[in-house]
Design an enzyme around this catalytic site. Sequence first.
Site, PDB file in Angstrom:
ATOM      1  N   ASP A 102       0.803  -1.242   0.000  1.00  0.00           N
ATOM      2  CA  ASP A 102       0.000   0.000   0.000  1.00  0.00           C
ATOM      3  C   ASP A 102       0.831   1.284   0.000  1.00  0.00           C
ATOM      4  O   ASP A 102       0.290   2.376  -0.150  1.00  0.00           O
ATOM      5  CB  ASP A 102      -0.959  -0.011   1.211  1.00  0.00           C
ATOM      6  CG  ASP A 102      -0.217  -0.164   2.548  1.00  0.00           C
ATOM      7  OD1 ASP A 102      -0.792  -0.774   3.479  1.00  0.00           O
ATOM      8  OD2 ASP A 102       0.936   0.320   2.667  1.00  0.00           O
ATOM      9  N   HIS A 117       6.804  -7.698  -1.359  1.00  0.00           N
ATOM     10  CA  HIS A 117       5.701  -8.203  -2.203  1.00  0.00           C
ATOM     11  C   HIS A 117       5.254  -7.190  -3.241  1.00  0.00           C
ATOM     12  O   HIS A 117       4.115  -7.224  -3.683  1.00  0.00           O
ATOM     13  CB  HIS A 117       4.520  -8.620  -1.307  1.00  0.00           C
ATOM     14  CG  HIS A 117       4.853  -9.778  -0.413  1.00  0.00           C
ATOM     15  ND1 HIS A 117       4.136 -10.078   0.720  1.00  0.00           N
ATOM     16  CD2 HIS A 117       5.855 -10.693  -0.471  1.00  0.00           C
ATOM     17  CE1 HIS A 117       4.672 -11.145   1.313  1.00  0.00           C
ATOM     18  NE2 HIS A 117       5.716 -11.533   0.609  1.00  0.00           N
ATOM     19  N   CYS A 125       2.887  -4.887 -18.081  1.00  0.00           N
ATOM     20  CA  CYS A 125       2.233  -5.836 -18.988  1.00  0.00           C
ATOM     21  C   CYS A 125       2.441  -7.273 -18.499  1.00  0.00           C
ATOM     22  O   CYS A 125       3.560  -7.666 -18.158  1.00  0.00           O
ATOM     23  CB  CYS A 125       2.816  -5.688 -20.398  1.00  0.00           C
ATOM     24  SG  CYS A 125       2.162  -6.910 -21.552  1.00  0.00           S
ATOM     25  N   CYS A 146      -1.522  -3.465 -22.978  1.00  0.00           N
ATOM     26  CA  CYS A 146      -0.154  -2.969 -23.149  1.00  0.00           C
ATOM     27  C   CYS A 146      -0.037  -2.161 -24.444  1.00  0.00           C
ATOM     28  O   CYS A 146      -0.520  -2.589 -25.501  1.00  0.00           O
ATOM     29  CB  CYS A 146       0.781  -4.183 -23.190  1.00  0.00           C
ATOM     30  SG  CYS A 146       2.476  -3.811 -23.613  1.00  0.00           S
ATOM     31  N   CYS A 149       2.539  -4.454 -26.773  1.00  0.00           N
ATOM     32  CA  CYS A 149       2.226  -5.769 -27.388  1.00  0.00           C
ATOM     33  C   CYS A 149       0.747  -6.116 -27.307  1.00  0.00           C
ATOM     34  O   CYS A 149       0.323  -7.168 -27.763  1.00  0.00           O
ATOM     35  CB  CYS A 149       3.049  -6.874 -26.696  1.00  0.00           C
ATOM     36  SG  CYS A 149       2.361  -7.349 -25.087  1.00  0.00           S
ATOM     37  N   PRO A 213      -1.980  -7.511  18.344  1.00  0.00           N
ATOM     38  CA  PRO A 213      -2.994  -7.748  19.384  1.00  0.00           C
ATOM     39  C   PRO A 213      -3.312  -9.237  19.586  1.00  0.00           C
ATOM     40  O   PRO A 213      -3.886  -9.626  20.594  1.00  0.00           O
ATOM     41  CB  PRO A 213      -4.228  -6.996  18.882  1.00  0.00           C
ATOM     42  CG  PRO A 213      -3.972  -6.685  17.453  1.00  0.00           C
ATOM     43  CD  PRO A 213      -2.510  -6.742  17.232  1.00  0.00           C
TER      44      PRO A 213
HETATM   45  C1  BV8 Z   1       7.444 -17.880  -3.364  1.00  0.00           C
HETATM   46  C2  BV8 Z   1       0.831  -9.451  -2.589  1.00  0.00           C
HETATM   47  C3  BV8 Z   1       9.021 -19.148  -4.544  1.00  0.00           C
HETATM   48  C4  BV8 Z   1      -0.373  -9.609  -3.417  1.00  0.00           C
HETATM   49  C5  BV8 Z   1       1.079 -11.416  -1.175  1.00  0.00           C
HETATM   50  C6  BV8 Z   1       2.807 -23.791  -3.158  1.00  0.00           C
HETATM   51  C7  BV8 Z   1       3.095 -23.232  -4.401  1.00  0.00           C
HETATM   52  C8  BV8 Z   1       3.805 -22.041  -4.523  1.00  0.00           C
HETATM   53  C9  BV8 Z   1       4.243 -21.382  -3.389  1.00  0.00           C
HETATM   54  C10 BV8 Z   1       3.932 -21.940  -2.174  1.00  0.00           C
HETATM   55  C11 BV8 Z   1       3.237 -23.127  -2.031  1.00  0.00           C
HETATM   56  N1  BV8 Z   1       3.097 -23.385  -0.692  1.00  0.00           N
HETATM   57  C12 BV8 Z   1       3.686 -22.410   0.010  1.00  0.00           C
HETATM   58  C13 BV8 Z   1       4.204 -21.544  -0.876  1.00  0.00           C
HETATM   59  C14 BV8 Z   1       4.925 -20.374  -0.573  1.00  0.00           C
HETATM   60  C15 BV8 Z   1       3.915 -19.230  -0.566  1.00  0.00           C
HETATM   61  C16 BV8 Z   1       3.330 -19.168   0.831  1.00  0.00           C
HETATM   62  O1  BV8 Z   1       4.022 -18.780   1.735  1.00  0.00           O
HETATM   63  N2  BV8 Z   1       2.055 -19.556   0.981  1.00  0.00           N
HETATM   64  C17 BV8 Z   1       1.481 -19.520   2.323  1.00  0.00           C
HETATM   65  C18 BV8 Z   1       0.025 -19.061   2.244  1.00  0.00           C
HETATM   66  C19 BV8 Z   1       1.642 -20.890   2.945  1.00  0.00           C
HETATM   67  N3  BV8 Z   1       4.691 -18.061  -0.864  1.00  0.00           N
HETATM   68  C20 BV8 Z   1       4.775 -17.634  -2.124  1.00  0.00           C
HETATM   69  O2  BV8 Z   1       4.150 -18.082  -3.060  1.00  0.00           O
HETATM   70  C21 BV8 Z   1       5.758 -16.498  -2.325  1.00  0.00           C
HETATM   71  N4  BV8 Z   1       6.625 -16.832  -3.424  1.00  0.00           N
HETATM   72  O3  BV8 Z   1       7.508 -18.627  -2.418  1.00  0.00           O
HETATM   73  O4  BV8 Z   1       8.197 -18.032  -4.511  1.00  0.00           O
HETATM   74  C22 BV8 Z   1       8.240 -20.236  -5.165  1.00  0.00           C
HETATM   75  C23 BV8 Z   1       7.820 -20.073  -6.483  1.00  0.00           C
HETATM   76  C24 BV8 Z   1       7.121 -21.122  -7.082  1.00  0.00           C
HETATM   77  C25 BV8 Z   1       6.837 -22.304  -6.362  1.00  0.00           C
HETATM   78  C26 BV8 Z   1       7.239 -22.408  -5.014  1.00  0.00           C
HETATM   79  C27 BV8 Z   1       7.930 -21.380  -4.435  1.00  0.00           C
HETATM   80  C28 BV8 Z   1       5.029 -15.214  -2.680  1.00  0.00           C
HETATM   81  C29 BV8 Z   1       4.268 -14.728  -1.468  1.00  0.00           C
HETATM   82  C30 BV8 Z   1       3.731 -13.315  -1.741  1.00  0.00           C
HETATM   83  C31 BV8 Z   1       2.252 -13.396  -1.976  1.00  0.00           C
HETATM   84  N5  BV8 Z   1       1.734 -12.034  -2.107  1.00  0.00           N
HETATM   85  N6  BV8 Z   1       0.623 -10.180  -1.345  1.00  0.00           N
HETATM   86  C32 BV8 Z   1      -1.516  -8.787  -2.857  1.00  0.00           C
HETATM   87  O5  BV8 Z   1      -1.373  -8.142  -1.798  1.00  0.00           O
HETATM   88  O6  BV8 Z   1      -2.549  -8.817  -3.517  1.00  0.00           O
HETATM   89  S1  BV8 Z   1       0.894 -12.192   0.305  1.00  0.00           S
HETATM   90  C33 BV8 Z   1      -0.089 -11.364   1.401  1.00  0.00           C
HETATM   91  O7  BV8 Z   1       0.151 -12.000   2.670  1.00  0.00           O
HETATM   92  C34 BV8 Z   1       0.264  -9.898   1.629  1.00  0.00           C
HETATM   93  O8  BV8 Z   1       1.443  -9.467   0.999  1.00  0.00           O
HETATM   94  C35 BV8 Z   1       0.500  -9.862   3.131  1.00  0.00           C
HETATM   95  O9  BV8 Z   1       1.347  -8.867   3.470  1.00  0.00           O
HETATM   96  C36 BV8 Z   1       1.096 -11.194   3.310  1.00  0.00           C
HETATM   97  C37 BV8 Z   1       1.287 -11.675   4.721  1.00  0.00           C
HETATM   98  O10 BV8 Z   1       0.094 -11.446   5.403  1.00  0.00           O
HETATM   99  P1  BV8 Z   1       0.203 -10.474   6.672  1.00  0.00           P
HETATM  100  O11 BV8 Z   1       0.810  -9.188   6.233  1.00  0.00           O
HETATM  101  O12 BV8 Z   1       0.854 -11.190   7.787  1.00  0.00           O
HETATM  102  O13 BV8 Z   1      -1.312 -10.183   6.962  1.00  0.00           O
HETATM  103  P2  BV8 Z   1      -2.328 -11.129   7.754  1.00  0.00           P
HETATM  104  O14 BV8 Z   1      -3.710 -10.643   7.456  1.00  0.00           O
HETATM  105  O15 BV8 Z   1      -1.974 -12.561   7.520  1.00  0.00           O
HETATM  106  O16 BV8 Z   1      -2.000 -10.833   9.300  1.00  0.00           O
HETATM  107  C38 BV8 Z   1      -2.285  -9.552   9.819  1.00  0.00           C
HETATM  108  C39 BV8 Z   1      -1.798  -9.575  11.256  1.00  0.00           C
HETATM  109  O17 BV8 Z   1      -1.944  -8.267  11.781  1.00  0.00           O
HETATM  110  C40 BV8 Z   1      -2.594 -10.512  12.159  1.00  0.00           C
HETATM  111  O18 BV8 Z   1      -1.702 -11.292  12.923  1.00  0.00           O
HETATM  112  C41 BV8 Z   1      -3.404  -9.554  13.052  1.00  0.00           C
HETATM  113  O19 BV8 Z   1      -3.523 -10.071  14.371  1.00  0.00           O
HETATM  114  C42 BV8 Z   1      -2.513  -8.349  13.066  1.00  0.00           C
HETATM  115  N7  BV8 Z   1      -3.181  -7.062  13.285  1.00  0.00           N
HETATM  116  C43 BV8 Z   1      -4.443  -6.713  12.942  1.00  0.00           C
HETATM  117  N8  BV8 Z   1      -4.653  -5.410  13.306  1.00  0.00           N
HETATM  118  C44 BV8 Z   1      -3.485  -4.961  13.849  1.00  0.00           C
HETATM  119  C45 BV8 Z   1      -2.548  -6.010  13.851  1.00  0.00           C
HETATM  120  N9  BV8 Z   1      -1.304  -5.869  14.340  1.00  0.00           N
HETATM  121  C46 BV8 Z   1      -0.980  -4.675  14.862  1.00  0.00           C
HETATM  122  N10 BV8 Z   1      -1.811  -3.616  14.896  1.00  0.00           N
HETATM  123  C47 BV8 Z   1      -3.067  -3.721  14.404  1.00  0.00           C
HETATM  124  N11 BV8 Z   1      -3.906  -2.659  14.452  1.00  0.00           N
HETATM  125 ZN    ZN Z   2       3.254  -6.022 -23.437  1.00  0.00          ZN
END
Ligand code: BV8
Ligand code: ZN
Length: 245
Positions: A102, A117, A125, A146, A149, A213
Amino acid sequence: MFSDYLIDFLPRARTIVFFTGAGISAESGIATFRDKDGLWSKFSPTELASVEGFMSNPQRVWEWYQHRRQVLDKASPNPGHFAISKMQELFPNVDLITQNVDRLHQQAGSKDVIELHGNIITNRCFECSTPYTAEIDINSNNLPNCQKCGGKIRPDVVWFGEMLPADAITKAQEVSEMCEIFFTIGTSAEVYPAANLPLLAKQGGAYVVEINPHKTQISDKVDECIRELSGVALPELLNQIGVKL
Ligand code: BV8
Ligand code: ZN
């Protein structure tokens, strides 16, 4: 709220890392992913934040990002973002790693933000990766093409299954391993490889502080847990070391 040890050590620490997730933007009105009313409670991440999801229904994915841009357009940084920006001003070696797309940290004045991320503001594109620089109306649903392309345009976020930017994850791992104090803020620590960073810091000998929290899957591995909203805890941290936001 914070331990005497941390308050005494913080002003003397040579290297400090802040690692943030969606939770730090929650008080700005941006839905998190995994909280009860979070983004993933309505849609599955793989359907919307993945290459397969985009390929199977580009229009739906595009509209989901346009909706998030509309929400972001009305949002502004909260005291948690400003407190980190102030710490970067005050202390010589502060690194900021975020999973968020953000750019509210940058709006709060933070510099050199390590974006693991990508970001939801800029676009490229899907086919040839040419940056898409034409103006995008966030209220329109039409998916642009795009200019080079004709391919479909996508946001510059990192989707599930996509590699993280090599420079970002490498720098993030380096600073996490080397730091003396590591704050993990507003993240459920469920998404890899980002979720490894607090553990890397711990292994590197850092004092690890979680601000959330709710309990997370790394809560029992950190040195100090602050069960508070980041928008309350971070200004209080500054206050306890004698700094007014
Ligand atoms: C990768 C961008 C290598 C997009 C996001 C099978 C196939 C392929 C990959 C995988 C697989 N199995 C596992 C994986 C790896 C996968 C992964 O980790 N999956 C998880 C779900 C198990 N990771 C990937 O794919 C990554 N790439 O590994 O590449 C690879 C390549 C091919 C094959 C294998 C490996 C890419 C990961 C990036 C994904 N993109 N976002 C978009 O935003 O649209 S992820 C998304 O989750 C966001 O970026 C977010 O930031 C991120 C993490 O979430 P959090 O930020 O922690 O948010 P969440 O809601 O979970 O938690 C919020 C927390 O805040 C809570 O604890 C809450 O209590 C707290 N909170 C609430 N209010 C407050 C607070 N804290 C303080 N104050 C408050 N007021
Ligand atoms: Zn293009």
